[in-house]
Design a protein around this motif. Structure first.
Motif, PDB file in Angstrom:
ATOM      1  N   ASP A  30       0.820  -1.214   0.000  1.00 46.68           N
ATOM      2  CA  ASP A  30       0.000   0.000   0.000  1.00 46.68           C
ATOM      3  C   ASP A  30       0.853   1.263   0.000  1.00 46.68           C
ATOM      4  O   ASP A  30       0.449   2.289  -0.557  1.00 46.68           O
ATOM      5  CB  ASP A  30      -0.929   0.007   1.211  1.00 46.68           C
ATOM      6  N   GLN A  31       2.037   1.188   0.599  1.00 45.50           N
ATOM      7  CA  GLN A  31       2.895   2.360   0.683  1.00 45.50           C
ATOM      8  C   GLN A  31       3.589   2.676  -0.634  1.00 45.50           C
ATOM      9  O   GLN A  31       3.731   3.837  -1.006  1.00 45.50           O
ATOM     10  CB  GLN A  31       3.958   2.155   1.778  1.00 45.50           C
ATOM     11  N   VAL A  32       4.047   1.651  -1.344  1.00 44.74           N
ATOM     12  CA  VAL A  32       4.943   1.895  -2.481  1.00 44.74           C
ATOM     13  C   VAL A  32       4.300   1.725  -3.845  1.00 44.74           C
ATOM     14  O   VAL A  32       4.793   2.288  -4.832  1.00 44.74           O
ATOM     15  CB  VAL A  32       6.200   0.992  -2.403  1.00 44.74           C
ATOM     16  N   TRP A  33       3.219   0.944  -3.927  1.00 44.24           N
ATOM     17  CA  TRP A  33       2.687   0.643  -5.249  1.00 44.24           C
ATOM     18  C   TRP A  33       1.925   1.844  -5.798  1.00 44.24           C
ATOM     19  O   TRP A  33       1.017   2.351  -5.161  1.00 44.24           O
ATOM     20  CB  TRP A  33       1.778  -0.580  -5.202  1.00 44.24           C
ATOM     21  N   PRO A  34       2.247   2.297  -6.990  1.00 46.03           N
ATOM     22  CA  PRO A  34       1.632   3.512  -7.531  1.00 46.03           C
ATOM     23  C   PRO A  34       0.297   3.234  -8.221  1.00 46.03           C
ATOM     24  O   PRO A  34       0.253   2.759  -9.356  1.00 46.03           O
ATOM     25  CB  PRO A  34       2.671   4.002  -8.537  1.00 46.03           C
ATOM     26  N   GLY A  35      -0.787   3.513  -7.554  1.00 51.14           N
ATOM     27  CA  GLY A  35      -2.089   3.382  -8.183  1.00 51.14           C
ATOM     28  C   GLY A  35      -2.695   2.005  -8.063  1.00 51.14           C
ATOM     29  O   GLY A  35      -2.186   1.120  -7.359  1.00 51.14           O
ATOM     30  N   PRO A  36      -3.794   1.781  -8.757  1.00 51.80           N
ATOM     31  CA  PRO A  36      -4.536   0.518  -8.632  1.00 51.80           C
ATOM     32  C   PRO A  36      -3.788  -0.656  -9.259  1.00 51.80           C
ATOM     33  O   PRO A  36      -2.947  -0.490 -10.137  1.00 51.80           O
ATOM     34  CB  PRO A  36      -5.841   0.797  -9.382  1.00 51.80           C
ATOM     35  N   ARG A  37      -4.118  -1.820  -8.796  1.00 54.26           N
ATOM     36  CA  ARG A  37      -3.558  -3.061  -9.346  1.00 54.26           C
ATOM     37  C   ARG A  37      -4.587  -4.161  -9.130  1.00 54.26           C
ATOM     38  O   ARG A  37      -5.470  -4.057  -8.277  1.00 54.26           O
ATOM     39  CB  ARG A  37      -2.243  -3.444  -8.696  1.00 54.26           C
ATOM     40  N   THR A  38      -4.450  -5.211  -9.897  1.00 51.69           N
ATOM     41  CA  THR A  38      -5.305  -6.379  -9.743  1.00 51.69           C
ATOM     42  C   THR A  38      -4.444  -7.551  -9.310  1.00 51.69           C
ATOM     43  O   THR A  38      -3.475  -7.904  -9.990  1.00 51.69           O
ATOM     44  CB  THR A  38      -6.021  -6.724 -11.059  1.00 51.69           C
ATOM     45  N   ALA A  39      -4.765  -8.125  -8.150  1.00 53.51           N
ATOM     46  CA  ALA A  39      -4.042  -9.306  -7.681  1.00 53.51           C
ATOM     47  C   ALA A  39      -4.706 -10.549  -8.260  1.00 53.51           C
ATOM     48  O   ALA A  39      -5.922 -10.704  -8.191  1.00 53.51           O
ATOM     49  CB  ALA A  39      -4.045  -9.366  -6.152  1.00 53.51           C
ATOM     50  N   VAL A  40      -3.911 -11.419  -8.858  1.00 52.68           N
ATOM     51  CA  VAL A  40      -4.409 -12.652  -9.475  1.00 52.68           C
ATOM     52  C   VAL A  40      -3.628 -13.828  -8.899  1.00 52.68           C
ATOM     53  O   VAL A  40      -2.396 -13.785  -8.830  1.00 52.68           O
ATOM     54  CB  VAL A  40      -4.250 -12.612 -11.012  1.00 52.68           C
ATOM     55  N   ASP A  41      -4.328 -14.862  -8.488  1.00 52.14           N
ATOM     56  CA  ASP A  41      -3.692 -16.089  -8.017  1.00 52.14           C
ATOM     57  C   ASP A  41      -3.790 -17.147  -9.112  1.00 52.14           C
ATOM     58  O   ASP A  41      -4.885 -17.498  -9.557  1.00 52.14           O
ATOM     59  CB  ASP A  41      -4.363 -16.598  -6.742  1.00 52.14           C
ATOM     60  N   VAL A  42      -2.649 -17.638  -9.541  1.00 46.37           N
ATOM     61  CA  VAL A  42      -2.564 -18.615 -10.631  1.00 46.37           C
ATOM     62  C   VAL A  42      -2.189 -19.976 -10.049  1.00 46.37           C
ATOM     63  O   VAL A  42      -1.152 -20.109  -9.386  1.00 46.37           O
ATOM     64  CB  VAL A  42      -1.528 -18.184 -11.684  1.00 46.37           C
ATOM     65  N   SER A  43      -3.002 -20.989 -10.310  1.00 42.37           N
ATOM     66  CA  SER A  43      -2.715 -22.341  -9.831  1.00 42.37           C
ATOM     67  C   SER A  43      -1.690 -23.011 -10.737  1.00 42.37           C
ATOM     68  O   SER A  43      -1.812 -22.981 -11.962  1.00 42.37           O
ATOM     69  CB  SER A  43      -3.999 -23.180  -9.799  1.00 42.37           C
ATOM     70  N   THR A  44      -0.672 -23.613 -10.115  1.00 40.79           N
ATOM     71  CA  THR A  44       0.333 -24.367 -10.863  1.00 40.79           C
ATOM     72  C   THR A  44       0.610 -25.677 -10.127  1.00 40.79           C
ATOM     73  O   THR A  44       0.164 -25.883  -8.995  1.00 40.79           O
ATOM     74  CB  THR A  44       1.662 -23.585 -11.000  1.00 40.79           C
ATOM     75  N   SER A  45       1.380 -26.540 -10.745  1.00 42.20           N
ATOM     76  CA  SER A  45       1.752 -27.810 -10.121  1.00 42.20           C
ATOM     77  C   SER A  45       2.646 -27.609  -8.902  1.00 42.20           C
ATOM     78  O   SER A  45       2.822 -28.530  -8.099  1.00 42.20           O
ATOM     79  CB  SER A  45       2.492 -28.691 -11.136  1.00 42.20           C
ATOM     80  N   PHE A  46       3.211 -26.428  -8.762  1.00 42.62           N
ATOM     81  CA  PHE A  46       4.147 -26.148  -7.683  1.00 42.62           C
ATOM     82  C   PHE A  46       3.535 -25.263  -6.597  1.00 42.62           C
ATOM     83  O   PHE A  46       4.214 -24.918  -5.638  1.00 42.62           O
ATOM     84  CB  PHE A  46       5.407 -25.484  -8.251  1.00 42.62           C
ATOM     85  N   THR A  49       0.501 -19.108  -7.383  1.00 44.09           N
ATOM     86  CA  THR A  49       1.398 -17.990  -7.643  1.00 44.09           C
ATOM     87  C   THR A  49       0.610 -16.691  -7.694  1.00 44.09           C
ATOM     88  O   THR A  49      -0.336 -16.567  -8.478  1.00 44.09           O
ATOM     89  CB  THR A  49       2.155 -18.197  -8.966  1.00 44.09           C
ATOM     90  N   ARG A  50       1.011 -15.732  -6.867  1.00 41.42           N
ATOM     91  CA  ARG A  50       0.378 -14.416  -6.860  1.00 41.42           C
ATOM     92  C   ARG A  50       1.095 -13.492  -7.848  1.00 41.42           C
ATOM     93  O   ARG A  50       2.323 -13.393  -7.852  1.00 41.42           O
ATOM     94  CB  ARG A  50       0.451 -13.819  -5.454  1.00 41.42           C
ATOM     95  N   VAL A  51       0.303 -12.828  -8.673  1.00 42.98           N
ATOM     96  CA  VAL A  51       0.843 -11.809  -9.559  1.00 42.98           C
ATOM     97  C   VAL A  51       0.032 -10.531  -9.375  1.00 42.98           C
ATOM     98  O   VAL A  51      -1.141 -10.562  -9.002  1.00 42.98           O
ATOM     99  CB  VAL A  51       0.832 -12.242 -11.042  1.00 42.98           C
ATOM    100  N   LEU A  52       0.673  -9.405  -9.652  1.00 39.97           N
ATOM    101  CA  LEU A  52       0.012  -8.112  -9.669  1.00 39.97           C
ATOM    102  C   LEU A  52      -0.023  -7.627 -11.104  1.00 39.97           C
ATOM    103  O   LEU A  52       1.015  -7.560 -11.774  1.00 39.97           O
ATOM    104  CB  LEU A  52       0.753  -7.110  -8.779  1.00 39.97           C
ATOM    105  N   ARG A  53      -1.234  -7.306 -11.583  1.00 39.96           N
ATOM    106  CA  ARG A  53      -1.416  -6.899 -12.972  1.00 39.96           C
ATOM    107  C   ARG A  53      -1.852  -5.431 -13.021  1.00 39.96           C
ATOM    108  O   ARG A  53      -2.763  -5.017 -12.303  1.00 39.96           O
ATOM    109  CB  ARG A  53      -2.478  -7.774 -13.628  1.00 39.96           C
ATOM    110  N   VAL A  54      -1.204  -4.659 -13.875  1.00 38.58           N
ATOM    111  CA  VAL A  54      -1.545  -3.250 -14.053  1.00 38.58           C
ATOM    112  C   VAL A  54      -1.408  -2.892 -15.528  1.00 38.58           C
ATOM    113  O   VAL A  54      -0.790  -3.619 -16.307  1.00 38.58           O
ATOM    114  CB  VAL A  54      -0.636  -2.324 -13.212  1.00 38.58           C
ATOM    115  N   GLY A  55      -1.982  -1.761 -15.899  1.00 36.98           N
ATOM    116  CA  GLY A  55      -1.815  -1.242 -17.246  1.00 36.98           C
ATOM    117  C   GLY A  55      -2.899  -1.673 -18.204  1.00 36.98           C
ATOM    118  O   GLY A  55      -3.789  -2.458 -17.863  1.00 36.98           O
TER     119      GLY A  55
END
Length: 293
Positions: A30-46, A49-55
């Motif tokens: 919340d302190q450093v990320w500039p503007g909105p983002r979408t958090a996506v959790d991707v299921s893998t065999s391992f 995985t959390r990713v942040l998507r913007v743009g």
């Protein structure tokens, strides 16, 4: 810890350590990320995985892979510049301290490549401009070697995989860690002394201290063979820090030049292994140039 090879799964040492880290992660995000983002959790065999998507939506996203001990938040200073042109996907590598949840060990580079392929598949990224820093660069290289065709371009920021870390690297790593514990007013001087500008990011240093409670469990960044490097076919830019403590930049550059027909190599004067914080404007510009191909 940076180079430990193990078959275990990354985990926190205790519930208290996990709670402390997650609270710090949320605060720093919340302190450093500039503007909105979408958090996506991707299921893998391992694991998940959390990713942040913007743009803006784009068919060929820029995918950012952090170095060892890092996560998606290390890219916060790049988000605005990159997301003005393409979708940006910042990844928390499974097995590192972050918001991803490992469920199976990543045993070697082939496993790391399989994990990244599953992440890209889950994100429906048919062609990605993959950017990898240090250990993330090694993962990106392994992915291109084992899964050619998914990667549109590679931008590799002082990637691992060209030398076994020696005393010079570990001295740099330990010195940077100790300097990051110093009072904030002293850090600019210490950053120049130890050659590590990453310690100037106070919030990421806060997150790093919370991450001490996490047991990292990822394979060593094994030195890539000539045969493996010769299998790289995607356009690739190797950005190497002139003063890198991980490898001899000119030796790595010569090896890439001799083995990888599709590669360009640039040695960045005055920069070290902390290339993304040493030269952020240059690095962002090179990433966008590669993504524009």
């Amino acid at each position: 810890m940076w180079y430990t090879c193990t078959m275990s799964i990354g985990e926190f040492k205790s519930d208290k350590a996990a709670q402390r880290y997650r609270a710090t992660y949320a605060y720093v995000l919340d302190q450093v990320w500039p503007g909105p983002r979408t958090a996506v959790d991707v299921s893998t065999s391992f694991g998940t995985t959390r990713v942040l998507r913007v743009g803006p939506a784009s068919a060929e996203p820029i995918v950012l892979l952090p170095g060892a001990g890092g996560n998606s938040l290390m890219w916060h200073g790049y988000v605005e510049a990159l997301a003005a042109h393409r979708t940006v996907i910042a990844v928390d590598t499974v097995g590192e301290a972050g918001a991803s949840t490992p469920t199976a060990p990543v045993a070697d580079g082939r496993d790391g490549a399989a994990w990244l392929e599953e992440v890209l598949d889950g994100l429906e990224a048919s062609a990605a401009h993959v950017v990898g820093c240090s250990y993330g660069g090694w993962l990106a290289l392994n992915h291109q070697i084992h899964h050619p065709g998914r990667t549109a371009t590679l931008t590799l920021l002082d990637p691992a995989g060209f030398a076994d870390p020696g005393r010079r690297f570990y001295t740099w790593l330990i010195a940077g860690g100790l300097a990051g514990l110093a009072p904030r007013a002293l850090r600019p001087r210490l950053a120049r002394l130890v050659g590590n500008t990453a310690i100037l990011d106070a919030e990421l240093m806060r997150l790093g201290r919370a991450g001490v409670g996490f047991r990292r469990a990822l394979p060593a960044a094994r030195v890539l063979t000539d045969e493996e490097l010769g299998r790289l076919t995607a356009p690739a830019l190797f950005l190497l820090g002139e003063r890198s403590t991980l490898h001899e930049a000119r030796e790595a550059a010569a090896r890439v030049g001799a083995l990888v027909d599709t590669a360009e190599v640039e040695i960045v004067p005055g920069a070290g292994h902390a290339l993304p914080t040493d030269q952020p404007a240059l690095v962002a510009g090179r990433i966008l140039e590669m993504a524009g191909r």
